[in-house]
Design a protein around this motif. Structure first.
Motif, short mmCIF file in Angstrom:
data_model
loop_
_atom_site.label_atom_id
_atom_site.label_comp_id
_atom_site.label_asym_id
_atom_site.label_seq_id
_atom_site.Cartn_x
_atom_site.Cartn_y
_atom_site.Cartn_z
N MET A 1 30.56 32.90 54.61
CA MET A 1 31.95 33.29 54.42
C MET A 1 32.37 33.03 52.98
N ILE A 2 32.96 34.02 52.35
CA ILE A 2 33.39 33.90 50.96
C ILE A 2 34.82 33.37 50.93
N GLU A 3 35.00 32.30 50.19
CA GLU A 3 36.32 31.70 50.03
C GLU A 3 36.96 32.26 48.76
N ALA A 4 38.00 33.06 48.92
CA ALA A 4 38.69 33.61 47.76
C ALA A 4 39.55 32.54 47.12
N ALA A 5 39.69 32.63 45.83
CA ALA A 5 40.56 31.72 45.08
C ALA A 5 41.21 32.51 43.96
N TYR A 6 42.35 32.04 43.52
CA TYR A 6 43.13 32.76 42.52
C TYR A 6 43.54 31.85 41.38
N VAL A 7 43.54 32.42 40.19
CA VAL A 7 44.15 31.80 39.02
C VAL A 7 45.40 32.63 38.76
N TYR A 8 46.50 31.98 38.43
CA TYR A 8 47.76 32.71 38.27
C TYR A 8 48.59 32.11 37.14
N ILE A 9 49.52 32.92 36.65
CA ILE A 9 50.45 32.45 35.61
C ILE A 9 51.87 32.73 36.09
N MET A 10 52.70 31.69 36.01
CA MET A 10 54.12 31.77 36.34
C MET A 10 54.92 31.62 35.05
N THR A 11 56.13 32.21 35.04
CA THR A 11 57.03 32.05 33.91
C THR A 11 58.47 32.03 34.40
N ASN A 12 59.39 31.74 33.48
CA ASN A 12 60.82 31.77 33.81
C ASN A 12 61.50 33.01 33.27
N MET A 59 36.31 28.81 44.72
CA MET A 59 37.26 27.89 44.10
C MET A 59 36.67 27.30 42.82
N LEU A 60 35.38 27.05 42.79
CA LEU A 60 34.75 26.52 41.57
C LEU A 60 34.91 27.48 40.40
N GLU A 61 34.71 28.77 40.64
CA GLU A 61 34.91 29.77 39.59
C GLU A 61 36.36 29.78 39.12
N ALA A 62 37.28 29.75 40.07
CA ALA A 62 38.71 29.79 39.73
C ALA A 62 39.12 28.55 38.93
N ILE A 63 38.65 27.40 39.32
CA ILE A 63 38.99 26.17 38.59
C ILE A 63 38.45 26.22 37.18
N ALA A 64 37.23 26.70 37.01
CA ALA A 64 36.64 26.80 35.67
C ALA A 64 37.45 27.76 34.80
N ARG A 65 37.85 28.90 35.37
CA ARG A 65 38.65 29.88 34.62
C ARG A 65 40.01 29.29 34.27
N ASP A 66 40.64 28.59 35.21
CA ASP A 66 41.93 27.95 34.98
C ASP A 66 41.84 26.97 33.81
N LYS A 67 40.80 26.16 33.80
CA LYS A 67 40.63 25.18 32.73
C LYS A 67 40.44 25.86 31.38
N ARG A 68 39.68 26.97 31.37
CA ARG A 68 39.49 27.70 30.10
C ARG A 68 40.82 28.26 29.60
#
Length: 97
Positions: A1-12, A59-68
């Protein structure tokens, strides 16, 4: 089973304060930011608008991308947002369907 994960950007507001985050449930997490249920930086700065997101297979890919992305210059983040969302529209409604 593939666990999807997301990187996102929020603003005001367009070109306003930016926050980059990672989650396995994008709709729920953005809703929490919008409702002020997520304590911390986004709540303190009123970041309620989803302007960019990216899906990852793990999630590992998403966390790595988030950190970059968090290490990037602000201009690079703005360019990333504008490539996907040049009008800085709130993307929440499009993901909540």
């Amino acid at each position: 089973m593939i666990e999807a994960a997301y990187v996102y950007i929020m603003t005001n507001k367009p070109y306003g304060t930016l926050y980059t985050g990672v989650t396995s449930d994008l709709v729920k997490r953005v809703w929490q930011h919008r409702e002020g249920l997520a304590d911390g930086f986004t709540k303190e700065h009123g970041l309620k608008t989803l302007v960019w997101y990216e899906r990852h297979e793990s999630m590992l890919e998403a966390i790595a991308r988030d950190k970059r992305i968090k290490r990037w210059h602000r201009d690079w983040k703005v360019n990333l947002i504008q490539a996907m969302n040049p009008s800085w529209d709130d993307l929440f409604e499009s993901i909540a369907r």
